[in-house]
Design a protein around this motif. Structure first.
Motif, mmCIF file in Angstrom:
data_model
loop_
_atom_site.group_PDB
_atom_site.id
_atom_site.type_symbol
_atom_site.label_atom_id
_atom_site.label_comp_id
_atom_site.label_asym_id
_atom_site.label_seq_id
_atom_site.Cartn_x
_atom_site.Cartn_y
_atom_site.Cartn_z
ATOM 1 N N ARG A 16 0.847 -1.182 0.000
ATOM 2 C CA ARG A 16 0.000 0.000 0.000
ATOM 3 C C ARG A 16 0.890 1.241 0.000
ATOM 4 N NH1 ARG A 16 -3.027 -3.940 0.874
ATOM 5 N NH2 ARG A 16 -5.206 -3.919 1.400
ATOM 6 N N VAL A 17 0.555 2.165 -0.894
ATOM 7 C CA VAL A 17 1.351 3.374 -1.042
ATOM 8 C C VAL A 17 0.432 4.581 -1.028
ATOM 9 C CG1 VAL A 17 2.884 4.649 -2.591
ATOM 10 C CG2 VAL A 17 3.118 2.183 -2.381
ATOM 11 N N ARG A 18 0.817 5.579 -0.242
ATOM 12 C CA ARG A 18 0.081 6.843 -0.178
ATOM 13 C C ARG A 18 0.867 7.896 -0.951
ATOM 14 N NH1 ARG A 18 1.430 11.047 3.348
ATOM 15 N NH2 ARG A 18 -0.110 12.708 3.296
ATOM 16 N N LEU A 19 0.162 8.584 -1.850
ATOM 17 C CA LEU A 19 0.776 9.697 -2.568
ATOM 18 C C LEU A 19 -0.010 10.966 -2.243
ATOM 19 C CD1 LEU A 19 1.443 8.142 -6.093
ATOM 20 C CD2 LEU A 19 3.055 8.457 -4.215
ATOM 21 N N GLY A 45 6.684 -1.323 -8.490
ATOM 22 C CA GLY A 45 6.571 -2.528 -9.318
ATOM 23 C C GLY A 45 5.386 -3.399 -8.977
ATOM 24 N N ASP A 46 5.645 -4.699 -8.959
ATOM 25 C CA ASP A 46 4.586 -5.683 -8.729
ATOM 26 C C ASP A 46 4.124 -5.743 -7.278
ATOM 27 O OD1 ASP A 46 4.609 -6.366 -11.377
ATOM 28 O OD2 ASP A 46 5.959 -8.070 -11.112
ATOM 29 N N ARG A 47 4.840 -5.064 -6.393
ATOM 30 C CA ARG A 47 4.454 -5.074 -4.973
ATOM 31 C C ARG A 47 3.251 -4.195 -4.695
ATOM 32 N NH1 ARG A 47 10.308 -3.307 -3.740
ATOM 33 N NH2 ARG A 47 9.192 -1.551 -4.565
ATOM 34 N N LEU A 48 2.932 -3.278 -5.595
ATOM 35 C CA LEU A 48 1.841 -2.336 -5.360
ATOM 36 C C LEU A 48 0.488 -3.031 -5.482
ATOM 37 C CD1 LEU A 48 0.975 0.625 -4.878
ATOM 38 C CD2 LEU A 48 0.869 0.860 -7.356
ATOM 39 N N GLU A 49 -0.264 -3.007 -4.405
ATOM 40 C CA GLU A 49 -1.617 -3.568 -4.386
ATOM 41 C C GLU A 49 -2.668 -2.470 -4.324
ATOM 42 O OE1 GLU A 49 -1.906 -6.316 -1.157
ATOM 43 O OE2 GLU A 49 -0.039 -7.312 -1.716
ATOM 44 N N VAL A 50 -2.400 -1.463 -3.486
ATOM 45 C CA VAL A 50 -3.354 -0.365 -3.306
ATOM 46 C C VAL A 50 -2.594 0.954 -3.367
ATOM 47 C CG1 VAL A 50 -5.007 0.732 -1.738
ATOM 48 C CG2 VAL A 50 -4.904 -1.763 -1.889
ATOM 49 N N ARG A 77 -1.006 -1.819 -12.831
ATOM 50 C CA ARG A 77 -0.953 -3.222 -13.237
ATOM 51 C C ARG A 77 -2.277 -3.890 -12.866
ATOM 52 N NH1 ARG A 77 -0.905 -6.750 -9.434
ATOM 53 N NH2 ARG A 77 -0.222 -6.268 -7.335
ATOM 54 N N PRO A 78 -2.653 -4.960 -13.577
ATOM 55 C CA PRO A 78 -3.891 -5.672 -13.238
ATOM 56 C C PRO A 78 -3.870 -6.127 -11.782
ATOM 57 C CG PRO A 78 -3.050 -6.436 -15.344
ATOM 58 C CD PRO A 78 -1.990 -5.527 -14.747
ATOM 59 N N GLY A 79 -4.957 -5.933 -11.109
ATOM 60 C CA GLY A 79 -5.068 -6.317 -9.706
ATOM 61 C C GLY A 79 -4.794 -5.193 -8.725
ATOM 62 N N ALA A 80 -4.052 -4.178 -9.145
ATOM 63 C CA ALA A 80 -3.795 -3.031 -8.262
ATOM 64 C C ALA A 80 -5.024 -2.125 -8.266
ATOM 65 C CB ALA A 80 -2.562 -2.268 -8.730
ATOM 66 N N ARG A 81 -5.294 -1.521 -7.120
ATOM 67 C CA ARG A 81 -6.489 -0.695 -6.969
ATOM 68 C C ARG A 81 -6.118 0.709 -6.509
ATOM 69 N NH1 ARG A 81 -7.047 -5.280 -3.977
ATOM 70 N NH2 ARG A 81 -7.062 -4.071 -2.085
ATOM 71 N N VAL A 82 -6.992 1.654 -6.843
ATOM 72 C CA VAL A 82 -6.825 3.039 -6.406
ATOM 73 C C VAL A 82 -7.887 3.339 -5.354
ATOM 74 C CG1 VAL A 82 -6.997 5.468 -7.078
ATOM 75 C CG2 VAL A 82 -5.867 3.837 -8.582
ATOM 76 N N ARG A 83 -7.469 4.028 -4.315
ATOM 77 C CA ARG A 83 -8.360 4.549 -3.283
ATOM 78 C C ARG A 83 -8.070 6.036 -3.175
ATOM 79 N NH1 ARG A 83 -10.266 0.460 -4.339
ATOM 80 N NH2 ARG A 83 -10.321 -1.447 -3.137
ATOM 81 N N LEU A 84 -9.092 6.807 -2.848
ATOM 82 C CA LEU A 84 -8.928 8.244 -2.674
ATOM 83 C C LEU A 84 -9.275 8.621 -1.251
ATOM 84 C CD1 LEU A 84 -10.774 9.449 -5.914
ATOM 85 C CD2 LEU A 84 -8.326 9.016 -5.618
#
Length: 117
Positions: A16-19, A45-50, A77-84
């Motif tokens: 999970r990454v916050r920008l 990379g591929d570690r990003l899920e959210v 990437r497929p499977g990664a999601r965006v939250r606001l």
């Protein structure tokens, strides 16, 4: 243009990454923000899920901000999601509602909830 700080990743929430987003997102800076945000996404990379785009400090956003969010979510990437995360009483939250983006991307008023989702 406002400076986009480096993302932070709370402990215990891998993938999970916050920008944090700038105070204004409009035609003046949206085009410049896209490559910077994509660079941060690629760095995980591929570690990003959210990916949590933190709009709590954003006091103005026009249709270019909505386009930016859509561009980001479609380039993950497929499977990664965006939250606001947005202040419920703010202009940004209203823009997300009026444009219908809120139906496609979950919007939280609490950063911890968005990070845990």
């Amino acid at each position: 243009m406002a400076f986009l700080p480096n993302p932070t990743q709370p402990r215990g929430l891998p993938g999970r990454v916050r920008l944090p987003m700038p105070a204004e997102i409009d035609f003046c800076n949206a085009a410049e923000l896209l490559p910077r945000l994509l660079s941060e996404v690629r760095a995980h990379g591929d570690r990003l899920e959210v990916l949590v785009l933190d709009l709590t400090a954003t006091s103005f956003m026009d249709s270019q901000g909505v386009r930016l969010i859509n561009d980001i979510r479609h380039r993950l990437r497929p499977g990664a999601r965006v939250r606001l995360v947005a202040r419920p009483e703010g202009v940004t939250s209203r823009v997300l509602e009026l444009t219908g983006l809120r139906r496609d991307v979950p919007v939280y008023d609490d950063l911890a909830e968005a990070m845990a989702a």
